[in-house]
Motif scaffolding. Sequence first.
Motif, PDB file in Angstrom:
ATOM      1  N   GLY A  41       0.767  -1.236   0.000  1.00  0.00           N
ATOM      2  CA  GLY A  41       0.000   0.000   0.000  1.00  0.00           C
ATOM      3  C   GLY A  41       0.798   1.285   0.000  1.00  0.00           C
ATOM      4  N   HIS A  42       2.110   1.223   0.139  1.00  0.00           N
ATOM      5  CA  HIS A  42       2.910   2.450   0.160  1.00  0.00           C
ATOM      6  C   HIS A  42       4.303   2.159  -0.393  1.00  0.00           C
ATOM      7  CE1 HIS A  42       4.953   6.056   1.550  1.00  0.00           C
ATOM      8  NE2 HIS A  42       3.746   6.586   1.682  1.00  0.00           N
ATOM      9  N   PRO A  43       4.825   3.042  -1.236  1.00  0.00           N
ATOM     10  CA  PRO A  43       6.137   2.772  -1.838  1.00  0.00           C
ATOM     11  C   PRO A  43       7.315   2.792  -0.867  1.00  0.00           C
ATOM     12  CG  PRO A  43       5.343   4.949  -2.476  1.00  0.00           C
ATOM     13  CD  PRO A  43       4.219   4.269  -1.753  1.00  0.00           C
ATOM     14  N   ALA A  44       7.129   3.321   0.333  1.00  0.00           N
ATOM     15  CA  ALA A  44       8.214   3.310   1.319  1.00  0.00           C
ATOM     16  C   ALA A  44       8.247   2.015   2.115  1.00  0.00           C
ATOM     17  CB  ALA A  44       8.080   4.496   2.278  1.00  0.00           C
ATOM     18  N   SER A  45       7.321   1.116   1.850  1.00  0.00           N
ATOM     19  CA  SER A  45       7.226  -0.157   2.564  1.00  0.00           C
ATOM     20  C   SER A  45       8.031  -1.229   1.846  1.00  0.00           C
ATOM     21  CB  SER A  45       5.761  -0.597   2.629  1.00  0.00           C
ATOM     22  OG  SER A  45       4.957   0.367   3.266  1.00  0.00           O
ATOM     23  N   GLY A  46       8.339  -2.310   2.552  1.00  0.00           N
ATOM     24  CA  GLY A  46       9.025  -3.392   1.871  1.00  0.00           C
ATOM     25  C   GLY A  46       9.510  -4.495   2.778  1.00  0.00           C
ATOM     26  N   GLY A  54      25.630 -16.229   0.511  1.00  0.00           N
ATOM     27  CA  GLY A  54      24.516 -16.727  -0.287  1.00  0.00           C
ATOM     28  C   GLY A  54      23.327 -17.238   0.495  1.00  0.00           C
ATOM     29  N   ALA A  55      23.396 -17.223   1.811  1.00  0.00           N
ATOM     30  CA  ALA A  55      22.272 -17.681   2.642  1.00  0.00           C
ATOM     31  C   ALA A  55      21.639 -16.487   3.338  1.00  0.00           C
ATOM     32  CB  ALA A  55      22.752 -18.688   3.685  1.00  0.00           C
ATOM     33  N   ILE A  56      20.318 -16.501   3.425  1.00  0.00           N
ATOM     34  CA  ILE A  56      19.623 -15.408   4.111  1.00  0.00           C
ATOM     35  C   ILE A  56      19.861 -15.541   5.609  1.00  0.00           C
ATOM     36  CG2 ILE A  56      17.403 -14.317   4.566  1.00  0.00           C
ATOM     37  CD1 ILE A  56      16.472 -15.335   1.831  1.00  0.00           C
ATOM     38  N   ALA A  57      20.440 -14.499   6.179  1.00  0.00           N
ATOM     39  CA  ALA A  57      20.787 -14.520   7.606  1.00  0.00           C
ATOM     40  C   ALA A  57      19.902 -13.607   8.434  1.00  0.00           C
ATOM     41  CB  ALA A  57      22.245 -14.115   7.787  1.00  0.00           C
ATOM     42  N   GLY A  58      19.165 -12.708   7.781  1.00  0.00           N
ATOM     43  CA  GLY A  58      18.309 -11.785   8.492  1.00  0.00           C
ATOM     44  C   GLY A  58      17.223 -11.251   7.583  1.00  0.00           C
ATOM     45  N   TRP A  59      16.158 -10.752   8.201  1.00  0.00           N
ATOM     46  CA  TRP A  59      14.998 -10.267   7.451  1.00  0.00           C
ATOM     47  C   TRP A  59      14.307  -9.177   8.240  1.00  0.00           C
ATOM     48  CZ3 TRP A  59      10.135 -11.857   9.624  1.00  0.00           C
ATOM     49  CH2 TRP A  59       9.017 -11.403   8.933  1.00  0.00           C
ATOM     50  N   LEU A  60      13.764  -8.211   7.515  1.00  0.00           N
ATOM     51  CA  LEU A  60      13.005  -7.123   8.124  1.00  0.00           C
ATOM     52  C   LEU A  60      11.847  -6.770   7.205  1.00  0.00           C
ATOM     53  CD1 LEU A  60      14.275  -4.086   9.963  1.00  0.00           C
ATOM     54  CD2 LEU A  60      12.799  -3.688   8.028  1.00  0.00           C
ATOM     55  N   ALA A 104      15.751   0.507   6.205  1.00  0.00           N
ATOM     56  CA  ALA A 104      14.326   0.841   6.287  1.00  0.00           C
ATOM     57  C   ALA A 104      14.154   2.319   6.620  1.00  0.00           C
ATOM     58  CB  ALA A 104      13.631  -0.040   7.319  1.00  0.00           C
ATOM     59  N   GLU A 105      14.926   2.825   7.570  1.00  0.00           N
ATOM     60  CA  GLU A 105      14.857   4.247   7.921  1.00  0.00           C
ATOM     61  C   GLU A 105      15.210   5.127   6.725  1.00  0.00           C
ATOM     62  OE1 GLU A 105      16.078   3.844  12.644  1.00  0.00           O
ATOM     63  OE2 GLU A 105      17.612   4.396  11.191  1.00  0.00           O
ATOM     64  N   ARG A 106      16.207   4.721   5.953  1.00  0.00           N
ATOM     65  CA  ARG A 106      16.603   5.495   4.777  1.00  0.00           C
ATOM     66  C   ARG A 106      15.449   5.563   3.779  1.00  0.00           C
ATOM     67  NH1 ARG A 106      17.709   5.169  -0.166  1.00  0.00           N
ATOM     68  NH2 ARG A 106      17.478   2.931  -0.319  1.00  0.00           N
TER      69      ARG A 106
END
Length: 147
Positions: A41-46, A54-60, A104-106
């Motif tokens: 719903g908003h372009p600043a989201s994600g 090569g492995a995902i170690a974190g997520w937000l 995310a803040e950026r």
Amino acid sequence: ETVIGFMAALQDFERESEPNRRPGAEMASRHYAGLEKWIAGHPASGNLVAEIDGAIAGWLLFGVEEEQGFMVPEFARLTGWISDIWVEPPQRGSGIAGALIAEAERRFAAHGIRRVHIAAVVANHRAIAFYERLGYAPYELSLGKTL
């Protein structure tokens, strides 16, 4: 699938101190699907992921909400929300969470959003102390009671 696994792990972690939480495996896919609709719903989201070798170690996951009514002036009605964050246990303390939050803040700032909220269950003292080191401070206090 990795991110849904992180959502389930986060839920199970919070469930240790908040027994009202469903087991992660029962809720992760449906909850994540709902959050995907919210962030669309908003372009600043994600969604952000951090990879190591090569492995995902974190997520937000982060999104935007708008204050309704006249309590807050128009220029301050959009608030960024850091909704969910997970860093794999072996990678904690490596700077991944701080880098994800900074990105995310950026993105919020690039869209003119100046206020960012993040929440943690009260028993998660480590997360709260970390967020405070990043400059977050208590904003509202939500109290609950089980009947």
